[in-house]
Scaffold this active site. Structure first.
Site, PDB file in Angstrom:
ATOM      1  N   ASP A 231       0.855  -1.192   0.000  1.00  0.00           N
ATOM      2  CA  ASP A 231       0.000   0.000   0.000  1.00  0.00           C
ATOM      3  C   ASP A 231       0.892   1.244   0.000  1.00  0.00           C
ATOM      4  OD1 ASP A 231      -2.162   1.875   0.470  1.00  0.00           O
ATOM      5  OD2 ASP A 231      -3.341   0.202   1.221  1.00  0.00           O
ATOM      6  N   HIS A 254       2.287   1.808  -3.336  1.00  0.00           N
ATOM      7  CA  HIS A 254       1.394   2.807  -3.925  1.00  0.00           C
ATOM      8  C   HIS A 254       1.989   4.209  -3.855  1.00  0.00           C
ATOM      9  CE1 HIS A 254      -2.403   0.051  -3.301  1.00  0.00           C
ATOM     10  NE2 HIS A 254      -1.431  -0.548  -3.932  1.00  0.00           N
TER      11      HIS A 254
END
Ligand SMILES: *[C@@H]1O[C@H](CO)[C@@H](O)[C@H](O)[C@H]1NC(C)=O
Ligand SMILES: *[C@@H]1O[C@H](CO)[C@@H](O)[C@H](O)[C@H]1NC(C)=O
Ligand SMILES: *[C@@H]1O[C@H](CO)[C@@H](O)[C@H](O)[C@H]1NC(C)=O
Ligand SMILES: *[C@@H]1O[C@H](CO)[C@@H](O)[C@H](O)[C@H]1NC(C)=O
Ligand SMILES: *[C@@H]1O[C@H](CO)[C@@H](O)[C@H](O)[C@H]1NC(C)=O
Length: 427
Positions: A231, A254
């Site tokens: 993430d 991310h």
């Protein structure tokens, strides 16, 4: 029984403390003196807590060591202050979470594994590792997470690996942190945070595994660290200001992310963030700001400089229409967290989907968005889409994005655009 063990430990400690203090001026304690087995099988949480309680009270500089060559299995623990200043937890061995902690059924499952709170002037350092023991999630396993069936016994929040709450002047240095069921290192309602030379790693397909997560935390420095996860590399939430990231590598994940902010019409305030000398590779985003529609507050004075990207889907993103699920939640609303003053300087490298996506609110356009020397090219031929600029005001100079229409950022009074509604920062 337990109290006699504890008092025996205390006695041993007093002797150890006295000896150590005489020779070096700072006190060094080992968890092994408090009954820790360090064999990777026995739960050493009680020993650690007993050692902590002693170390916490020793005046002057104290080092509590988890020695190298040992593996310390710990059930979830809270290590709390207030303690004497200059307490250091020296992790030279390996600290292990219980296997499959992330999939424990709900009543037993903790919100965090190593929970530090109410500390001032505290450090974690050492050449050791903190291992969350989470098996790498295959995409199939990841989808089981959201449906709450199968391998993961119950859905919902999984434990954060290391969490600091209400702590000030904290430093985390040199250690490796891996395989968290969720966020790896979180600071909540804290300040004066320094993270340096830390390595974080989890598989790119492990869901919700932020690297470093900041909320309501001020005066933060994250330096010379390498973060790979499933993430956000660094996630910055409301209440954060004066956050400085330098020499950080994010791969995979991310990217660096401010938000999602303003969910459920909430107030969000983030300001004075600098990310410089950042490398983002094999990621969904490079540097991103995401806000929900309907929020209030502002994101102000953000600088991304010297960002090198490779194989990143969307290197530059502002998304004021952020929504992580469909339906009524995502209906258009008039309010928005204002975004003002975002500088991108020397953002270079390759993208796989869209070089730039500035999707700003109709009600509160983004203002003062400046780009200097942004050079992004497709990683491979074909399959990419053109940059998007929606309601974004500012200035671009020396910018070469292929293909980029020069009018991407709209100019109006140079940097600032007079707003149609009275502007109240609220923050
Ligand atoms: C960074 O951390 C690693 C691993 O603990 C250590 O070996 C190295 O010496 C550290 N580097 C610096 C500059 O402290
Ligand atoms: C996915 O979960 C199963 C248990 O249901 C486990 O055996 C498998 O190793 C997991 N896959 C990966 C890649 O970890
Ligand atoms: C934090 O550290 C700074 C500088 O070392 C010091 O001036 C300040 O008093 C400390 N604050 C707290 C809350 O410990
Ligand atoms: C913007 O943020 C930087 C970094 O925190 C800070 O040094 C600078 O003073 C801020 N500028 C303004 C105008 O607030
Ligand atoms: C919300 O607004 C955007 C931008 O004006 C528009 O593209 C989108 O279609 C709207 N969505 C809905 C559900 O009305």
């Amino acid at each position: 029984m337990r109290s006699s063990v504890a008092s025996a430990a205390l006695l041993v400690t007093c002797l150890v403390v006295a000896a150590a203090a005489r020779s070096t001026g700072r006190t060094t304690l080992s968890v092994l003196s408090f009954g820790a087995a360090g064999n990777g099988v026995t739960d050493d949480a009680q020993a650690l807590v007993a050692a902590w309680q002693v170390a916490c009270r020793v005046p002057r500089a104290t080092v509590l060591v988890l020695p190298s060559g040992h593996r310390f299995l710990l059930s979830p623990v809270t290590l709390q202050g207030p303690c004497s200043a200059k307490l250091t937890l020296q992790i030279d061995g390996t600290v292990l979470a219980p296997p499959e902690m992330g999939s424990w059924p709900k009543p037993r499952r903790p919100l965090q594994w190593l929970n530090f709170k109410w500390l001032q002037g505290f450090s974690i350092q050492g050449t050791g590792a903190v291992d969350g023991g989470q098996q790498s999630a295959s995409p199939a396993n990841a989808s089981q997470t959201s449906t709450g069936t199968g391998h993961w016994h119950s859905p919902g929040v999984k434990p954060t690996l290391i969490r600091f709450y209400n702590s000030f002047n904290v430093s985390v240095r040199n250690i490796r942190i891996s395989n968290s069921p969720q966020c790896h290192l979180k600071f909540d309602s804290s300040g004066g945070i320094r993270v340096k030379n830390v390595t974080i790693s989890s598989p790119g397909d492990s869901p919700n595994t932020d690297g470093i997560h900041l909320q309501n935390t001020k005066d933060v420095e994250i330096r010379s660290s390498t973060i790979g996860c499933g993430d956000d590399c660094v996630s910055i939430q409301t209440g954060c200001s004066n956050v400085h990231m330098k020499n950080v590598v994010c791969n995979p994940g991310h990217g660096i992310s401010l938000g999602g902010l303003g969910k459920d019409n909430s107030l969000a305030c983030v300001s004075d963030v600098v990310a410089e000398n950042i490398v983002v590779q094999n990621a969904l985003y490079g540097v991103r700001i995401k806000t929900w529609q309907g929020g209030v507050g502002s994101v102000r004075n953000i600088t991304f400089s010297n960002v090198r990207v490779a194989n990143v889907a969307t290197p530059i993103a502002i998304d004021q229409f952020y929504c992580d699920r469909g339906g009524a939640r995502c209906a258009n609303r008039t309010g928005a967290v204002a975004i003002a003053g975002v500088a991108y300087r020397r953002v270079v490298g390759t993208y796989t989907f869209q070089p730039l996506r500035l999707a700003c609110s109709d009600a509160r356009p983004c203002t003062g968005v400046t780009m200097l020397d942004v050079r992004l090219s497709p990683a491979a031929a074909g399959g990419t889409v053109a940059p998007l600029c929606w309601n974004s005001y500012g200035e671009a100079r020396g910018t070469i994005i292929q293909p980029l229409s020069v009018g991407c950022l709209q100019r109006s009074n140079g940097y600032a655009m007079p707003l149609t509604q009275p502007f109240n920062y609220t923050c």
